[in-house]
Design a protein around this motif. Structure first.
Motif, PDB file in Angstrom:
ATOM      1  N   SER A 103      71.698  25.561 -28.521  1.00  0.00           N
ATOM      2  CA  SER A 103      70.804  26.713 -28.873  1.00  0.00           C
ATOM      3  C   SER A 103      71.451  27.640 -29.439  1.00  0.00           C
ATOM      4  O   SER A 103      72.406  28.065 -28.811  1.00  0.00           O
ATOM      5  CB  SER A 103      69.923  26.698 -27.476  1.00  0.00           C
ATOM      6  OG  SER A 103      69.045  25.593 -27.231  1.00  0.00           O
ATOM      7  N   ARG A 124      71.867  31.942 -30.063  1.00  0.00           N
ATOM      8  CA  ARG A 124      71.767  32.897 -29.035  1.00  0.00           C
ATOM      9  C   ARG A 124      71.490  34.331 -30.109  1.00  0.00           C
ATOM     10  O   ARG A 124      71.678  34.018 -31.284  1.00  0.00           O
ATOM     11  CB  ARG A 124      73.157  33.047 -28.234  1.00  0.00           C
ATOM     12  CG  ARG A 124      73.330  32.008 -27.370  1.00  0.00           C
ATOM     13  CD  ARG A 124      74.705  32.221 -26.747  1.00  0.00           C
ATOM     14  NE  ARG A 124      75.701  32.076 -27.537  1.00  0.00           N
ATOM     15  CZ  ARG A 124      76.477  30.943 -27.747  1.00  0.00           C
ATOM     16  NH1 ARG A 124      76.182  29.938 -27.109  1.00  0.00           N
ATOM     17  NH2 ARG A 124      77.768  30.952 -28.589  1.00  0.00           N
ATOM     18  N   ARG A 125      70.925  35.327 -29.314  1.00  0.00           N
ATOM     19  CA  ARG A 125      70.749  36.407 -30.202  1.00  0.00           C
ATOM     20  C   ARG A 125      71.525  36.892 -30.855  1.00  0.00           C
ATOM     21  O   ARG A 125      71.923  37.414 -32.190  1.00  0.00           O
ATOM     22  CB  ARG A 125      70.251  37.415 -29.024  1.00  0.00           C
ATOM     23  CG  ARG A 125      69.713  38.883 -29.933  1.00  0.00           C
ATOM     24  CD  ARG A 125      69.195  39.792 -28.970  1.00  0.00           C
ATOM     25  NE  ARG A 125      68.780  41.097 -29.548  1.00  0.00           N
ATOM     26  CZ  ARG A 125      67.564  41.212 -30.189  1.00  0.00           C
ATOM     27  NH1 ARG A 125      66.569  40.269 -29.965  1.00  0.00           N
ATOM     28  NH2 ARG A 125      67.167  42.144 -30.484  1.00  0.00           N
ATOM     29  N   THR A 156      66.327  32.391 -30.401  1.00  0.00           N
ATOM     30  CA  THR A 156      66.197  31.244 -29.549  1.00  0.00           C
ATOM     31  C   THR A 156      65.434  30.197 -29.973  1.00  0.00           C
ATOM     32  O   THR A 156      65.329  28.957 -29.302  1.00  0.00           O
ATOM     33  CB  THR A 156      65.400  31.590 -28.249  1.00  0.00           C
ATOM     34  OG1 THR A 156      64.236  32.459 -28.241  1.00  0.00           O
ATOM     35  CG2 THR A 156      66.387  32.607 -27.242  1.00  0.00           C
TER      36      THR A 156
END
Length: 174
Positions: A25, A27-28, A60
């Protein structure tokens, strides 16, 4: 009776096999890398332009494949839309901003990302997945997507499609 000695090819050693792809995933903090990976596809017209702040706020949504040096080799966004009880449908997903670094195209990065998105959508009990493509959509078609009417997709997403792009909507029921 004919006998022949089979010719054994060399089996590649463990060190010459390609490293398995790791999908994670986003991330910012990946926003800059997501924008950089997407930029050539935006320039070509294959992707819509998104601001860096949008990549940061939507980070996200993304699944990514990261190269050993930390650069991104591919990304795919999966946005979940709420159920539509009026239509008798559960929550649906929209796949967007799908791109693979030109140097990694044809190496399975896109397929790995798509399989991960399908697994995530199934785990979230999504009713269906939708996407829009300006290309042929061959990878999507190989994974069970089929042409669909934009009217079947989540209204907020379908209404955001730019008719000038001539996108083809594809869907897969889950």
């Amino acid at each position: 009776m004919i006998t022949a000695t089979p010719r054994l090819g060399t089996v590649p050693s463990r060190t010459t096999l390609p490293a398995p792809l790791r999908v994670r995933s986003a991330r910012r903090g990946d926003a800059v890398a997501l924008a950089a990976l997407s930029r050539p596809f935006v320039r070509s017209g294959a992707l819509r332009e998104r601001s860096l702040s949008l990549y940061a706020s939507d980070a996200t949504d993304f699944l990514v494949v990261e190269a050993h040096g930390g650069t991104l080799d591919g990304c795919l966004g999966l946005r979940v839309h709420p159920a539509d009880p009026a239509r008798g449908r559960g929550p649906t997903g929209v796949l967007y901003n799908f791109c693979v670094s030109p140097r990694r195209q044809g190496c399975g990065v896109g397929a790995q990302l798509l399989r991960a998105a399908l697994a995530q959508a199934t785990a979230q009990s999504l009713y269906a997945l939708f996407t829009a493509t300006t290309g042929g959509g061959d990878l999507f078609l190989r994974y069970g997507f089929a042409p669909a009417s934009a009217g079947l997709a989540p209204a907020a997403w379908a209404n955001s499609l730019d008719p000038r792009r001539n996108s083809r909507v594809l869907a897969r029921m889950l």
